[in-house]
Design an enzyme around this catalytic site. Structure first.
Site, mmCIF file in Angstrom:
data_model
loop_
_atom_site.group_PDB
_atom_site.id
_atom_site.type_symbol
_atom_site.label_atom_id
_atom_site.label_comp_id
_atom_site.label_asym_id
_atom_site.label_seq_id
_atom_site.Cartn_x
_atom_site.Cartn_y
_atom_site.Cartn_z
ATOM 1 N N CYS A 186 0.887 -1.084 -0.205
ATOM 2 C CA CYS A 186 -0.067 0.149 0.041
ATOM 3 C C CYS A 186 0.825 1.416 0.146
ATOM 4 C CB CYS A 186 -0.819 -0.053 1.170
ATOM 5 S SG CYS A 186 -2.122 -1.371 1.410
ATOM 6 N N TRP A 238 -2.717 -2.691 -1.765
ATOM 7 C CA TRP A 238 -2.295 -4.100 -1.784
ATOM 8 C C TRP A 238 -3.068 -4.891 -1.035
ATOM 9 C CZ3 TRP A 238 -0.455 -8.355 0.761
ATOM 10 C CH2 TRP A 238 0.074 -9.467 -0.053
ATOM 11 N N ASN A 254 -1.419 1.749 5.600
ATOM 12 C CA ASN A 254 -0.483 0.712 5.002
ATOM 13 C C ASN A 254 -0.412 -0.024 6.367
ATOM 14 O OD1 ASN A 254 1.456 -0.660 4.025
ATOM 15 N ND2 ASN A 254 3.022 1.103 4.170
ATOM 16 N N LYS A 276 12.304 -14.729 -11.412
ATOM 17 C CA LYS A 276 11.936 -13.754 -12.296
ATOM 18 C C LYS A 276 10.898 -14.273 -13.241
ATOM 19 C CE LYS A 276 13.083 -10.888 -10.468
ATOM 20 N NZ LYS A 276 13.799 -11.023 -9.388
ATOM 21 N N GLU A 283 7.681 -14.610 -11.666
ATOM 22 C CA GLU A 283 6.984 -13.247 -11.115
ATOM 23 C C GLU A 283 6.167 -12.386 -12.223
ATOM 24 O OE1 GLU A 283 9.627 -11.053 -7.452
ATOM 25 O OE2 GLU A 283 10.558 -11.536 -9.525
ATOM 26 N N HIS A 290 16.817 -36.412 -8.563
ATOM 27 C CA HIS A 290 15.975 -36.829 -7.235
ATOM 28 C C HIS A 290 14.301 -36.113 -7.545
ATOM 29 C CE1 HIS A 290 19.492 -38.413 -5.612
ATOM 30 N NE2 HIS A 290 19.965 -37.361 -5.924
HETATM 31 C C1 G6P Z 1 8.765 -8.715 -2.692
HETATM 32 C C2 G6P Z 1 9.138 -8.246 -3.842
HETATM 33 C C3 G6P Z 1 10.528 -8.758 -4.211
HETATM 34 C C4 G6P Z 1 11.479 -8.737 -3.188
HETATM 35 C C5 G6P Z 1 10.927 -9.140 -1.803
HETATM 36 C C6 G6P Z 1 11.818 -8.684 -0.627
HETATM 37 O O1 G6P Z 1 8.340 -9.839 -2.849
HETATM 38 O O2 G6P Z 1 8.308 -8.273 -4.839
HETATM 39 O O3 G6P Z 1 10.971 -8.288 -5.370
HETATM 40 O O4 G6P Z 1 12.502 -9.548 -3.354
HETATM 41 O O5 G6P Z 1 9.697 -8.583 -1.567
HETATM 42 O O6 G6P Z 1 11.919 -7.328 -0.626
HETATM 43 P P1 G6P Z 1 13.236 -6.609 0.176
HETATM 44 O O7 G6P Z 1 12.660 -5.049 0.036
HETATM 45 O O8 G6P Z 1 13.126 -6.774 1.438
HETATM 46 O O9 G6P Z 1 14.463 -6.845 -0.775
#
Ligand code: G6P
Length: 611
Positions: free
Chosen positions: A2, A73, A99, A488, A491, A507
């Site tokens: 958010c 969000w 938020n 990646k 996502e 395995h």
């Molecule tokens: C979210 C984002 C990711 C990120 C993760 C950790 O899931 O979409 O891209 O790697 O949070 O975030 P941070 O800010 O702690 O690296």
């Protein structure tokens, strides 16, 4: 997650809020809303993105120099118009954006319902608006005091902003666990989840600490704790540039950020070592020298891509500095009663510096007496402020939800730390440092060269854009790279992808391989090159389609693989910095082929400030 933004001053609030929301949209994009005060309290909100909100307000009254906006969000309640923020109190006089998560909202809601309050949404946030009004009416106190008293009753995490029809000269914000920054302009103030909505208007900001409330009243800012202790605002100067948060000619932030990596890696290394005298210029190494010499173990905590960087960190610290390392998902670590000792060093890795689980993990480790190093990208964010020391990654703002340049910057700094620690503990000589520094200095050019493979990667992406599954294999330093490549793809293109240690494939995942399965293999020249080749053979024997990342000039893998992408040769321990690049590009172009919104993938958010 958010994003929140608010304004009070002499300008029209609406354009500031809308622009701010667009910059904060990376934090969530399930719904958007805005409240403007101009005699009336006008609230417009809807499911969808900020652009949908703009359509909704067309032709409506959007005047007012006090207002606030929210991009959501969803946590409590599905994303729909009603659950969108802002939420209002029983009388409709008080509006709030939030938020975070109010954990005891159900109890509070029950109590308020018994006192006649009626709720329209499923959110925890609406309860807080009602609670504030309830306290205000029952205690005949000011809005600011009612907010403070209400926050006493709240359990959970929040950054909130409140405005009220009856108090048109007041803007109130508070934080606990979720970020909130106050911008101080000339007779105007801003509040936002991060500084990006503010930088055009002022460089002076103050970051609220947990448990603090900012009151802007009649043009003056004051800060108090929830316990009613006055605080002097600590004003900092923002160093961010506007260009760094714009797309700069690229179609997406993600693509721009992928291409920025030669620069962001360079910036993350710059000034941190002296290659002539073979010394480091890192405060963490200097001020914690004794600690580093004596520590028995490093625990690395992080989430998502930052956890993958942590895994590279494990390999680096063990390989180079010979220190035992454990890499932990922050969310698991904090709840599994881990053994933490005073001679442990906990390294918290986080791009945003706000990830709730990572923050909670370091609070736990701090309680147990461990030393905490933060490795974060966002300056002034919560994790660096909660750490004993650390380093920033200097990658510049990362807006694309899928992390790219933050990952390589994290790995670059971890490499420096590994060598710094090794040197302090007698495991790396000056000559070792000299060699490592020379190798590190060459990395940005190697990344640049790898980016030149883009056209070839676009072609490969076209061939695999229809696949439903993909496998990513790597060994040694190639394993975290495989995990990151698979993440990646998942996502942003919604293709199911698994990263696996290449040898472990037999395995289980080998059962998935058939002629339709693309298998991306990190097969660069390394100490286990031959072993990886054997794994490629195993895939080949099952007719899998092999896309291999190889070292320039390789012709052994070339003969076996269906497609090869060459990267420049580098030291094994630096390979993640280079080998990750083609995988980022591959996922980007596959997602583009599939028509996905790469910068705002479904269900994800960039900054996860809820646990
Ligand atoms: C979210 C984002 C990711 C990120 C993760 C950790 O899931 O979409 O891209 O790697 O949070 O975030 P941070 O800010 O702690 O690296």
């Amino acid at each position: 997650m958010c994003g929140i933004v608010a304004y009070i001053g002499h300008r029209e609030a609406y354009p500031i809020l809308i622009k701010g929301l667009k910059r904060l949209e990376y934090r969530g994009y399930d719904s958007a809303g805005i409240a403007l005060l101009n005699g009336n309290l006008n609230i417009y909100k809807c499911k969808g993105k900020v652009a949908d909100l703009e359509n909704i307000v067309a032709g409506k009254n959007i005047t007012g120099s006090l207002g606030m906006g929210h991009t959501r969000w969803a946590t409590h309640g599905e994303p729909n118009d009603t659950n969108s923020h802002p939420h209002i109190s029983q009388s409709g006089d008080i509006a709030i954006i939030h938020n975070g998560i109010i954990e005891n909202y159900a109890t509070l809601k029950e109590e308020l319902s018994q006192r006649g309050h009626e709720f329209t949404s499923d959110t925890d946030t609406e309860v807080l608006a009602h609670l504030i009004e309830d306290i205000k009416n029952n205690t005949h106190t000011s809005l600011e005091e009612a907010v403070r008293l209400a926050l006493h009753e709240v359990i959970g995490a929040y950054a909130i902003v409140i405005i009220s029809k009856n108090d048109p000269t007041k803007l109130i914000g508070a934080r606990k666990g979720s970020p909130l920054v106050v911008g101080i302009g000339d007779n105007e103030y801003f509040m936002a989840s991060d500084a990006t909505p503010i930088i055009e208007y002022t460089r002076n900001v103050t970051y609220l600490n947990d448990g603090e409330i900012a009151f802007i009243k009649d043009g003056k800012l004051s800060i108090k704790t929830i316990q009613n202790v006055e605080k002097t605002p600590y004003i900092e100067k923002l160093e961010m540039n506007l260009e760094t948060i714009e797309k700069g000619g690229y179609e997406h932030f993600m693509l721009k950020e992928i291409h920025e990596q030669p620069r962001s890696i360079y910036d993350s290394l710059r000034g941190r070592f002296d290659p002539i005298n073979c010394t480091f210029a890192m405060r963490s190494l200097k001020e914690f020298e004794t600690k580093i010499k004596n520590l028995k173990r490093i625990i690395i905590v992080g989430c998502g891509t930052s956890w993958h960087a942590g895994l590279v960190g494990e390999y680096l610290f063990e390989d180079i500095a010979r220190i035992p390392v454990e890499v932990e998902y922050a969310s698991e670590f904090r709840y599994r009663n881990p053994v933490i000792n005073e001679d442990d060093l906990v390294i918290a890795i986080s791009q945003s510096g706000e990830t709730a689980d990572t923050l909670a993990a370091i609070e736990l480790a701090k309680e147990k007496g461990a030393t905490i190093f933060g490795l974060c990208n966002v300056v002034g964010s919560s994790i660096p402020r909660a750490s004993h020391a650390g380093a920033y990654t200097h990658a510049g703002p990362e807006i694309g939800v899928a992390s790219t340049k933050a990952f390589t910057a994290q790995v670059a700094v971890l490499t420096l730390w590994a060598f710094g620690f090794a040197h302090l503990r007698g495991k790396a000589s000056k000559q070792d440092l000299r060699n490592a520094f020379a190798e590190l200095e060459a990395i940005p050019a190697k990344v640049e060269k790898t980016l030149e493979r883009e056209a070839q990667i676009i072609e490969i992406a076209k061939l695999f854009s229809e696949t439903n599954n993909a496998l990513y294999l790597g060994r040694g330093y190639g394993f975290p790279v495989a995990l990151e490549g698979a993440l990646k793809l998942k996502e942003i293109s919604y293709i199911h992808a698994e990263g696996y240690p290449a040898a472990e494939m037999k395995h289980g995942p080998i059962a998935l391989i058939d002629e339709a399965m693309p298998v991306v293999v990190i097969a660069t020249k390394s100490s286990i090159y031959e072993k990886v080749i054997s794994n490629i053979q195993e895939v080949k024997a099952r007719k899998g389609k092999i896309i291999a990342i190889v070292t320039e000039g390789d012709n052994k893998v070339r003969k076996m693989a269906d497609y090869v992408i060459e990267i420049p040769e580098t030291k094994e321990y630096l390979e993640p910095l280079v080998a990750t690049i083609p995988l980022q590009l591959l996922s980007y172009y596959v997602a583009i082929q599939r028509g996905c919104n790469v910068d705002q993938p479904r269900n994800l958010a960039k900054s996860v400030t809820v646990e």
